[in-house]
Design a protein around this motif. Structure first.
Motif, PDB file in Angstrom:
ATOM      1  N   GLU A 111       0.859  -1.273  -0.002  1.00  0.00           N
ATOM      2  CA  GLU A 111      -0.246   0.207  -0.005  1.00  0.00           C
ATOM      3  C   GLU A 111       0.922   1.320  -0.159  1.00  0.00           C
ATOM      4  O   GLU A 111       1.362   1.088   1.187  1.00  0.00           O
ATOM      5  N   SER A 112       0.448   2.014  -0.557  1.00  0.00           N
ATOM      6  CA  SER A 112       1.046   3.320  -0.490  1.00  0.00           C
ATOM      7  C   SER A 112       0.863   4.262   0.439  1.00  0.00           C
ATOM      8  O   SER A 112      -0.265   4.308   1.344  1.00  0.00           O
ATOM      9  N   ALA A 113       2.167   4.882   1.148  1.00  0.00           N
ATOM     10  CA  ALA A 113       1.987   5.835   2.837  1.00  0.00           C
ATOM     11  C   ALA A 113       0.903   6.678   2.368  1.00  0.00           C
ATOM     12  O   ALA A 113       0.618   7.835   1.574  1.00  0.00           O
ATOM     13  N   ALA A 114      -0.019   7.289   3.858  1.00  0.00           N
ATOM     14  CA  ALA A 114      -1.514   7.640   3.563  1.00  0.00           C
ATOM     15  C   ALA A 114      -0.339   9.096   3.538  1.00  0.00           C
ATOM     16  O   ALA A 114       0.246   8.844   4.647  1.00  0.00           O
TER      17      ALA A 114
END
Lengths: 175, 188
Positions: free
Chosen positions: A36-39
């Motif tokens: 997941e892309s870091a939010a």
């Protein structure tokens, strides 16, 4: 989202093709394995700030467009009024130079002289004075008509506000 | 798609309610950005654009569909536009694929392999709608009917998009990926 498994059946390759089934599985595993892309921690705040900035830009754009439209409307109104005034003045001038007004005056003076002048000696002097006053009246009527047109235009302009190039004051007011 | 959000507060523009909405839906939105080939700061910018659009139009949400579906619909409209906008910028920057690797834990790094990265890159090269459909379907497990609702098209279209995406991915990956038993890629 819960009915994903039931939907998957519809778009899966035919069970008879093991290669397709393996490829499907490989896809699923590989795509799910993607990290997941870091939010960003301030995503909500950034989004709200961006939305407000967009709203403000929209409002400025809208105000500017309205001001420009109003400016052009007023300018065209004024130009139309000036054209009307010029046409009336031109018609009056043409009538005057062709002698139409003079003819009108002489007819008027003749009528006036037959109806009012009983004394033969004083008839010439009376006709001249009546002719002068009728000419003055005609010119006065033309000018009053012009003034009326101008007044109507000025009233309509004052109702929509002063003319400002590209709504500079409207923008200043907005800020 | 658990939604315990206060719609009335959201419509009023309450920042806390909006933060809740962002927290709930940011993984999918960020995933959609990733699948469209966006990287690093472009992902953050595109996600911010999506949620800004959500914030601006939340007052128009009529509740005819799930809030998540509505948010993803906006995302599917905004992200491709953002992608086109950032394309020039992205082409100037070096490939940040490695940035993902650096953020990952050692366990995640061990799970990744060349095949996976090729699959991700192949998905990014798909046509916009196909990439979005693949992301929602394979990664998020969203059903065909809900994807159809998100994209506002018949379910048959979604199935066609998936079929074509699979065929295209097979074509792209066929040269590089040898089909093995499921899960074999993990052992590399």
């Amino acid at each position: 989202m819960n009915d994903a498994s039931s939907n998957l059946r519809n778009d899966q390759p035919s069970p008879g093709d093991p290669d397709d089934a393996r490829f499907e599985e490989l896809l699923r595993i590989a795509i799910k394995a993607r990290p997941e892309s870091a939010a960003p921690f301030d995503l909500a705040a950034r989004a709200m700030k961006l939305a407000r900035a967009e709203d403000r830009a929209h409002a400025i754009d809208h105000t500017r467009r309205l001001a420009r439209q109003r400016w052009w409307a007023q300018l065209s109104g004024l130009a139309a009024a000036m054209l009307i005034v010029a046409m009336i003045a031109g018609a009056a001038h043409r009538m005057w130079s062709r002698g139409d007004i003079a003819a009108l005056t002489s007819t008027d003076s003749a009528d006036t002289s037959t109806s009012t002048a009983t004394d033969a000696d004083s008839s010439s002097a009376t006709a001249t004075s009546t002719s002068t006053s009728t000419t003055t009246n005609t010119i006065a009527i033309v000018f009053v008509a012009e003034l009326l047109v101008l007044a109507v235009v000025l009233m309509s302009i004052s109702r929509t506000g002063p003319i400002t190039p590209f709504g500079a004051e409207a923008l200043a007011g907005f800020w | 798609m658990d939604e315990n959000l206060d719609l009335a507060a959201l419509r009023r523009g309450d920042p806390r309610a909006f933060e809740g909405l962002v927290r709930q839906h940011q993984p999918v939105v960020l995933g959609l950005c990733q699948s469209m080939g966006l990287r690093g700061p472009d992902i953050d910018d595109a996600a911010a654009e999506v949620f800004a659009a959500v914030f601006r139009s939340i007052g128009n949400f009529e509740g005819r569909s799930a809030l998540g579906t509505w948010v993803y619909r906006i995302a599917c409209r905004v992200i491709p536009k953002a992608r086109r906008k950032y394309r020039a910028r992205a082409s100037e920057q070096p490939d940040d694929q490695q940035a993902d690797v650096d953020q990952a834990t050692p366990l995640e790094q061990s799970e990744r392999n060349e095949v996976h990265e090729r699959v991700w890159s192949a998905v990014e090269s798909l046509e916009e709608r196909s990439a979005l459909v693949v992301e929602m379907h394979y990664r998020r497990g969203i059903g065909v009917d809900e994807i159809a609702e998100v994209l506002q098209c018949p379910p048959g279209t979604v199935k066609t998009l998936l079929f074509r995406a699979r065929a295209r991915l097979k074509e792209i990956l066929g040269k590089h990926v040898t089909l093995r038993e499921p899960g074999a890629g993990r052992d590399q």
